[in-house]
Design a protein around this motif. Structure first.
Motif, mmCIF file in Angstrom:
data_model
loop_
_atom_site.group_PDB
_atom_site.id
_atom_site.type_symbol
_atom_site.label_atom_id
_atom_site.label_comp_id
_atom_site.label_asym_id
_atom_site.label_seq_id
_atom_site.Cartn_x
_atom_site.Cartn_y
_atom_site.Cartn_z
ATOM 1 N N GLU A 254 0.836 -1.207 0.000
ATOM 2 C CA GLU A 254 0.000 0.000 0.000
ATOM 3 C C GLU A 254 0.873 1.260 0.000
ATOM 4 O O GLU A 254 0.599 2.221 -0.727
ATOM 5 C CB GLU A 254 -0.916 -0.029 1.236
ATOM 6 N N ALA A 255 1.933 1.233 0.812
ATOM 7 C CA ALA A 255 2.826 2.399 0.884
ATOM 8 C C ALA A 255 3.541 2.604 -0.452
ATOM 9 O O ALA A 255 3.664 3.737 -0.940
ATOM 10 C CB ALA A 255 3.838 2.211 2.015
ATOM 11 N N LEU B 186 3.352 5.905 -2.918
ATOM 12 C CA LEU B 186 4.502 6.665 -3.425
ATOM 13 C C LEU B 186 4.475 6.734 -4.944
ATOM 14 O O LEU B 186 4.792 7.778 -5.535
ATOM 15 C CB LEU B 186 5.816 6.051 -2.934
ATOM 16 N N ASP B 187 4.074 5.634 -5.583
ATOM 17 C CA ASP B 187 3.974 5.638 -7.053
ATOM 18 C C ASP B 187 2.911 6.631 -7.515
ATOM 19 O O ASP B 187 3.140 7.406 -8.446
ATOM 20 C CB ASP B 187 3.646 4.241 -7.575
ATOM 21 N N THR B 188 1.743 6.594 -6.871
ATOM 22 C CA THR B 188 0.658 7.523 -7.226
ATOM 23 C C THR B 188 1.122 8.967 -7.088
ATOM 24 O O THR B 188 0.795 9.829 -7.901
ATOM 25 C CB THR B 188 -0.559 7.295 -6.301
ATOM 26 N N LEU B 189 1.879 9.210 -6.024
ATOM 27 C CA LEU B 189 2.338 10.575 -5.750
ATOM 28 C C LEU B 189 3.480 10.998 -6.676
ATOM 29 O O LEU B 189 3.784 12.187 -6.787
ATOM 30 C CB LEU B 189 2.827 10.680 -4.297
ATOM 31 N N TRP C 263 6.554 10.189 -6.010
ATOM 32 C CA TRP C 263 7.695 10.465 -5.134
ATOM 33 C C TRP C 263 8.791 9.432 -5.436
ATOM 34 O O TRP C 263 9.013 8.496 -4.671
ATOM 35 C CB TRP C 263 7.279 10.392 -3.662
ATOM 36 N N GLU C 264 9.481 9.639 -6.547
ATOM 37 C CA GLU C 264 10.438 8.635 -7.005
ATOM 38 C C GLU C 264 11.658 8.522 -6.113
ATOM 39 O O GLU C 264 12.269 7.462 -5.998
ATOM 40 C CB GLU C 264 10.901 8.972 -8.430
ATOM 41 N N ASN C 265 12.041 9.639 -5.514
ATOM 42 C CA ASN C 265 13.214 9.612 -4.637
ATOM 43 C C ASN C 265 12.909 8.852 -3.351
ATOM 44 O O ASN C 265 13.694 8.012 -2.915
ATOM 45 C CB ASN C 265 13.660 11.041 -4.331
ATOM 46 N N ALA C 266 11.766 9.177 -2.757
ATOM 47 C CA ALA C 266 11.360 8.476 -1.534
ATOM 48 C C ALA C 266 11.231 6.976 -1.823
ATOM 49 O O ALA C 266 11.569 6.138 -0.986
ATOM 50 C CB ALA C 266 10.049 9.037 -1.007
ATOM 51 N N ARG C 267 10.772 6.663 -3.034
ATOM 52 C CA ARG C 267 10.617 5.266 -3.447
ATOM 53 C C ARG C 267 11.955 4.535 -3.429
ATOM 54 O O ARG C 267 12.009 3.334 -3.151
ATOM 55 C CB ARG C 267 10.027 5.270 -4.870
ATOM 56 N N GLN C 268 13.047 5.254 -3.718
ATOM 57 C CA GLN C 268 14.380 4.634 -3.719
ATOM 58 C C GLN C 268 14.926 4.445 -2.312
ATOM 59 O O GLN C 268 15.920 3.757 -2.116
ATOM 60 C CB GLN C 268 15.366 5.516 -4.482
ATOM 61 N N GLU D 93 -7.207 6.702 -1.132
ATOM 62 C CA GLU D 93 -7.251 8.041 -1.737
ATOM 63 C C GLU D 93 -7.135 9.145 -0.671
ATOM 64 O O GLU D 93 -6.572 10.211 -0.916
ATOM 65 C CB GLU D 93 -8.557 8.185 -2.530
ATOM 66 N N LEU D 94 -7.671 8.852 0.522
ATOM 67 C CA LEU D 94 -7.602 9.816 1.628
ATOM 68 C C LEU D 94 -6.158 10.198 1.931
ATOM 69 O O LEU D 94 -5.864 11.333 2.299
ATOM 70 C CB LEU D 94 -8.206 9.211 2.892
ATOM 71 N N LEU D 95 -5.265 9.209 1.819
ATOM 72 C CA LEU D 95 -3.860 9.463 2.125
ATOM 73 C C LEU D 95 -3.190 10.296 1.048
ATOM 74 O O LEU D 95 -2.260 11.047 1.332
ATOM 75 C CB LEU D 95 -3.101 8.147 2.297
ATOM 76 N N VAL D 96 -3.642 10.137 -0.188
ATOM 77 C CA VAL D 96 -3.039 10.893 -1.289
ATOM 78 C C VAL D 96 -3.220 12.395 -1.045
ATOM 79 O O VAL D 96 -2.259 13.168 -1.150
ATOM 80 C CB VAL D 96 -3.652 10.475 -2.644
ATOM 81 N N THR D 97 -4.439 12.791 -0.694
ATOM 82 C CA THR D 97 -4.713 14.209 -0.397
ATOM 83 C C THR D 97 -3.778 14.717 0.696
ATOM 84 O O THR D 97 -3.147 15.767 0.566
ATOM 85 C CB THR D 97 -6.162 14.369 0.134
ATOM 86 N N ARG D 98 -3.699 13.960 1.785
ATOM 87 C CA ARG D 98 -2.874 14.396 2.921
ATOM 88 C C ARG D 98 -1.389 14.409 2.558
ATOM 89 O O ARG D 98 -0.648 15.299 2.971
ATOM 90 C CB ARG D 98 -3.133 13.488 4.124
#
Lengths: 214, 214
Positions: free
Chosen positions: A108-109, A113-116, A118-123, A151-156
């Motif tokens: 899920e996490a 990160l993919d949805t967001l 956040w490629e750096n955090a993904r690494q 989806e709730l987490l994406v907004t936050r």
């Protein structure tokens, strides 16, 4: 300035300052004679940071020493130097990787990160304690049977990214590299409680706007 | 469902469920004969909430009982009912009103609320623990000698207000009044650690975007 003045300007007692000196949390002053040492603005700044960690963050002395070791390591680039310092702060326990909820939380996490984008955090997922903290929180959430939409987490997360942009913009206003790194650590300890307080206050405000005080 | 099934569906042991029943954290089941009671979805939901508070929030049993008392008090309007429940959660110690930094922090917090136009929160300052928490955090900040611009907090407060709007929008999707109030408490306990984790992750992401991994 002398120790007495450092104590007066920082509001930290002379005895406590001497303790920090002995523990290596504060670099020694410049010795002017056998019994007197001279301290400067850098000592004052470092003392504030130590105080923030110990008094507000309630961080053990040994951990503070470790964090400062990273802050002072100018062989590292800034991302890693700040990262190492923040990562030395107390963290959540390791998630149990044999637990089905923990494995689901990783998926899920990662998807978040993919949805967001956040490629750096993904690494950094294998080493980042912030990622581990998210996994632990998500696993607890799902284990309790809450199936609230991801989806709730994406907004936050997007809001938190805007906050992070403001954080980094602020760091860049600090004059020296060392002050940038120190400000990153101080704000992790000091700004997070404020964000929490502001979040709760905003909930009260918004609730009263919608439903009044009844 | 029977106690064994409630235990299975919740992942909470039968012994722990019995303990919660004895402590009044869970309402008794419907007695079907001298030795057997029947539980329903409402018990399962309540059990999750109790679990979230005790396991994730590490909140003492007596406090959980107090929070639930407010959750169940349908004589109150929603803002006050949620407020009372959240306010019963563990809070920061009372600020010392004789301290000059605390008095300055009150002025700073009030000015912040005025700037934001949070008129409702402004009316709650004498009773809201979130406001007290903000005052304590601001006082610690200034006492340590950090004179960072108050404008920094305005940006973050607006972001937190957007998060609060999302929180309340989510609560409104919950079917019953009771579930709305329960979800407010659960999300206070469960979502705050996620916000923190997301904030740190976002800082890592943004730092790496700006400065790379060097």
């Amino acid at each position: 300035m002398r120790l007495a003045q450092l104590s007066e300007r920082s509001g930290v007692s002379a005895a406590t300052i001497k303790y920090y000196l002995r523990e290596g949390l504060l670099p020694p002053g410049r010795q002017v004679n056998a019994t007197t040492a001279e301290y400067d603005e850098e000592h004052l700044r470092r003392l504030r940071l130590v105080r923030a960690m110990i008094q507000v963050g309630r961080i053990p002395v040994a951990t503070v020493r470790e964090v400062l070791g990273h802050v002072d390591d100018d062989s590292l680039g800034r991302t890693i130097r700040v990262g190492a310092a923040l990562w030395a702060l107390p963290q959540v326990p390791e998630p149990d990787e044999d637990d089905a909820y923990v494995r689901a939380a990783h998926r899920e996490a990662d998807a978040l990160l993919d949805t967001l984008g956040w490629e750096n955090a993904r690494q950094l997922t294998t080493i980042s304690p912030a990622y581990r903290r998210l996994v632990v929180a998500l696993a607890a959430f799902r284990r309790l049977g809450y199936d609230w939409d991801a989806e709730l987490l994406v907004t936050r997360a997007r809001l938190m990214h805007q906050a992070a942009v403001a954080d980094l913009d602020f760091l860049e206003t600090q004059p020296s590299e060392e002050e940038k790194v120190e400000a990153a650590v101080a704000s992790a300890v000091l700004v997070e409680p404020m964000l929490q307080a502001l979040h709760r206050l905003a909930q009260e405000e918004e609730s009263a706007r919608r439903y009044g005080f009844e």
